[in-house]
Design a protein around this motif. Structure first.
Motif, mmCIF file in Angstrom:
data_model
loop_
_atom_site.group_PDB
_atom_site.id
_atom_site.type_symbol
_atom_site.label_atom_id
_atom_site.label_comp_id
_atom_site.label_asym_id
_atom_site.label_seq_id
_atom_site.Cartn_x
_atom_site.Cartn_y
_atom_site.Cartn_z
ATOM 1 N N UNK A 69 -78.201 11.005 35.185
ATOM 2 C CA UNK A 69 -79.060 11.412 36.290
ATOM 3 C C UNK A 69 -78.561 10.846 37.616
ATOM 4 N N UNK A 70 -78.130 9.580 37.608
ATOM 5 C CA UNK A 70 -77.617 8.959 38.824
ATOM 6 C C UNK A 70 -76.358 9.638 39.325
ATOM 7 N N UNK A 71 -75.477 10.053 38.421
ATOM 8 C CA UNK A 71 -74.228 10.716 38.802
ATOM 9 C C UNK A 71 -74.493 12.059 39.466
ATOM 10 N N UNK A 72 -75.290 12.899 38.826
ATOM 11 C CA UNK A 72 -75.554 14.236 39.363
ATOM 12 C C UNK A 72 -76.391 14.174 40.636
ATOM 13 N N UNK A 73 -77.297 13.213 40.708
ATOM 14 C CA UNK A 73 -78.106 13.063 41.915
ATOM 15 C C UNK A 73 -77.218 12.720 43.110
ATOM 16 N N UNK A 74 -76.216 11.864 42.877
ATOM 17 C CA UNK A 74 -75.307 11.488 43.950
ATOM 18 C C UNK A 74 -74.429 12.658 44.373
ATOM 19 N N UNK B 70 -75.250 15.840 44.388
ATOM 20 C CA UNK B 70 -76.080 16.694 45.239
ATOM 21 C C UNK B 70 -76.273 16.069 46.619
ATOM 22 N N UNK B 71 -76.597 14.777 46.632
ATOM 23 C CA UNK B 71 -76.872 14.090 47.896
ATOM 24 C C UNK B 71 -75.640 14.048 48.797
ATOM 25 N N UNK B 72 -74.467 13.766 48.228
ATOM 26 C CA UNK B 72 -73.258 13.668 49.044
ATOM 27 C C UNK B 72 -72.825 15.015 49.601
ATOM 28 N N UNK B 73 -73.103 16.078 48.888
ATOM 29 C CA UNK B 73 -72.786 17.409 49.393
ATOM 30 C C UNK B 73 -73.570 17.702 50.672
ATOM 31 N N UNK B 74 -74.770 17.169 50.754
ATOM 32 C CA UNK B 74 -75.596 17.326 51.954
ATOM 33 C C UNK B 74 -75.236 16.290 53.010
ATOM 34 N N UNK B 75 -74.915 15.088 52.568
ATOM 35 C CA UNK B 75 -74.762 13.944 53.473
ATOM 36 C C UNK B 75 -73.434 13.875 54.206
ATOM 37 N N UNK B 76 -72.328 14.256 53.558
ATOM 38 C CA UNK B 76 -71.000 14.049 54.136
ATOM 39 C C UNK B 76 -70.848 14.629 55.546
ATOM 40 N N UNK B 77 -71.254 15.880 55.814
ATOM 41 C CA UNK B 77 -71.117 16.383 57.190
ATOM 42 C C UNK B 77 -71.892 15.537 58.205
ATOM 43 N N UNK B 78 -73.064 15.047 57.798
ATOM 44 C CA UNK B 78 -73.867 14.197 58.687
ATOM 45 C C UNK B 78 -73.162 12.872 58.901
ATOM 46 N N UNK B 79 -72.569 12.322 57.835
ATOM 47 C CA UNK B 79 -71.838 11.059 57.936
ATOM 48 C C UNK B 79 -70.629 11.182 58.864
ATOM 49 N N UNK B 80 -69.899 12.282 58.733
ATOM 50 C CA UNK B 80 -68.707 12.487 59.552
ATOM 51 C C UNK B 80 -69.072 12.435 61.033
ATOM 52 N N UNK B 81 -70.182 13.064 61.389
ATOM 53 C CA UNK B 81 -70.631 13.075 62.786
ATOM 54 C C UNK B 81 -71.172 11.717 63.201
ATOM 55 N N UNK C 259 -83.418 12.164 44.854
ATOM 56 C CA UNK C 259 -84.433 11.687 43.918
ATOM 57 C C UNK C 259 -84.983 12.823 43.061
ATOM 58 N N UNK C 260 -85.059 14.031 43.622
ATOM 59 C CA UNK C 260 -85.509 15.182 42.830
ATOM 60 C C UNK C 260 -84.513 15.467 41.713
ATOM 61 N N UNK C 261 -83.221 15.477 42.070
ATOM 62 C CA UNK C 261 -82.182 15.718 41.066
ATOM 63 C C UNK C 261 -82.201 14.628 40.003
ATOM 64 N N UNK C 262 -82.352 13.365 40.441
ATOM 65 C CA UNK C 262 -82.370 12.257 39.485
ATOM 66 C C UNK C 262 -83.489 12.427 38.468
ATOM 67 N N UNK C 263 -84.676 12.697 38.954
ATOM 68 C CA UNK C 263 -85.826 12.803 38.047
ATOM 69 C C UNK C 263 -85.716 14.021 37.134
ATOM 70 N N UNK C 264 -85.247 15.145 37.663
ATOM 71 C CA UNK C 264 -85.131 16.360 36.850
ATOM 72 C C UNK C 264 -84.053 16.217 35.773
ATOM 73 N N UNK C 265 -82.908 15.656 36.155
ATOM 74 C CA UNK C 265 -81.821 15.474 35.178
ATOM 75 C C UNK C 265 -82.233 14.462 34.122
ATOM 76 N N UNK D 237 -69.629 7.093 45.773
ATOM 77 C CA UNK D 237 -71.075 7.066 45.562
ATOM 78 C C UNK D 237 -71.529 7.540 44.185
ATOM 79 N N UNK D 238 -70.765 8.408 43.550
ATOM 80 C CA UNK D 238 -71.149 8.800 42.188
ATOM 81 C C UNK D 238 -71.057 7.603 41.242
#
Length: 310
Positions: free
Chosen positions: A115-120, A122-133, A91-97, A189-190
C-alpha cells in the motif's frame, strides 16, 4: 496483571469518509505550514556545492532568517500547497490498496509495504511538477549560481514568479521538463514510503510490549512514527540528494549525477541534507501520526466506537 491490548489498526471500511476527508485537508495544511522551512533548508543544502554558503542545517536557518526574513523560509510555499491534492491521493490509495491486499493476506508488513509503495507512486505523479516549480522558488536568494530557471523580476509576487518559471521550463524543455527527476523521485519516495509503514507498525508493536499496559496507544504510535521516519530517511537519502540535483540543475542521468556527487564531495556527499531531513521528518511525522491516528478515531463509524480501545 492487566493484559496488554494489541494496538488496533483502523481500516478503510471502518471510516466515515465525509469526516475523514473534511478534517484530513485541515490537518495536512497545518502540518505543511509547520514543517515547510525545514523542507526549504534541506533543498538548499542538497543543491549547494560543498559548504559554499551553509555549513549545516542550523547555520542555514539563521542565515536565511537574517538575510531574507521569515518570508525567505516560506519561498514557494503557496505553490507547494497544491501538493495537498497529492496528499489526499496518497492516503486514499494507501487505504484502498491495503484493503484490497487484505483479501489475500493478513500479514500486516506485506499490506503496509504494498500500500505504501503504490500510494507513493500516485502521490509523486501529482507532486513532481509542483516540486520542480517550488524548488526553483526555494533556492531564490541562496546567493550562488544554482538552478536553471529564475524569475527576471525581483519585485514579482509569488504567483508572478511562479508563472515566469513555468514559462521558462516549458519553453526550454516542454511538458517533459515538469517531470524532470520523476524517476529519481520514484526511486526515493517509493522505497521511503514502502519502508516507513512496516517500520511504523513494527516499532509501535515493540513499544507496546515494553510499555505499561495502561499506556495510551497514541503515545506509542507518536514515538514509533519518527523512529520509522529516521530509519527510512537514512536508507533513501542518497537518492534524495540525486533527485534534488536532477530537478534543480536539469541533469538527465541519475547514474552520472550520483558519480559526479561522489567525485566532487566524496562519500559524505550522499548524506547531504540528512540531518535536515530527519529534523524535518521528526516533527512532521509526529504531527502526521498524531493527526492521522486521531483523524481516523474521530472518523470512525459511530456503531464501532464502543468496540474500540485506545
Amino acid at each position: 496483571m492487566q493484559e496488554k491490548r494489541k494496538i488496533q489498526i483502523i481500516e478503510w471500511e471502518d471510516l466515515d469518509k465525509r469526516k475523514f476527508y473534511s478534517f484530513g485537508v485541515l490537518m495536512s495544511l497545518t502540518v505543511r505550514a509547520t514543517v515547510y522551512p525545514a523542507t526549504l533548508i534541506r533543498t538548499r543544502l542538497q543543491v549547494q556545492k560543498g559548504n559554499s554558503l551553509y555549513r549545516g542545517t542550523f547555520d542555514a536557518f539563521f542565515k536565511i532568517l537574517r538575510t531574507e526574513g521569515i518570508r525567505g523560509l516560506y519561498r514557494g510555499f503557496l505553490v507547494n500547497l497544491f501538493t495537498l491534492v497529492s496528499g489526499q491521493g496518497y492516503i486514499t490509495t494507501y487505504e484502498l490498496v491495503r484493503n484490497y491486499v487484505s483479501r489475500y493476506t493478513n500479514n500486516n508488513a506485506i499490506k503496509s509495504l504494498a500500500a505504501g509503495s503504490l500510494a507513493s507512486l500516485v502521490a509523486q505523479t501529482i507532486t513532481v511538477p509542483i516540486d520542480v516549480i517550488s524548488q526553483h522558488l526555494m533556492i531564490m536568494g541562496q546567493g550562488e549560481n544554482v538552478g536553471r530557471f529564475k524569475p527576471r523580476s525581483k519585485t514579482s509576487v509569488t504567483f508572478g514568479q511562479s508563472q515566469e518559471i513555468i514559462i521558462q521550463i516549458f519553453r526550454s524543455d516542454g511538458l517533459r521538463g515538469f517531470y524532470r527527476g520523476y524517476i529519481a523521485s520514484l526511486l526515493t519516495y517509493i522505497p521511503n514510503s514502502a519502508l516507513w509503514w512496516p517500520f511504523y507498525h513494527f516499532y509501535a508493536e515493540q513499544l507496546s510490549n515494553l510499555a505499561p499496559s495502561n499506556c495510551p496507544h497514541l503515545i506509542l504510535q507518536a514515538v514509533a512514527g519518527p523512529l520509522a521516519a529516521a530509519t527510512a530517511a537514512t536508507v533513501t537519502n542518497p537518492m534524495d540528494v540525486v533527485r534534488a540535483r536532477v530537478q534543480v540543475e536539469g541533469k538527465t542521468s541519475l547514474i552520472e549525477t550520483f558519480k559526479q556527487l561522489v567525485v566532487e564531495e566524496g562519500t559524505w556527499g550522499i548524506t547531504k541534507g540528512l540531518s535536515a531531513r530527519i529534523i524535518s521528518s521528526t516533527p512532521t511525522t509526529l504531527a502526521l501520526v498524531i493527526g492521522y491516528e486521531t483523524l481516523k478515531k474521530i472518523s470512525l463509524k459511530p456503531e464501532l466506537i464502543e468496540y474500540r480501545h485506545w
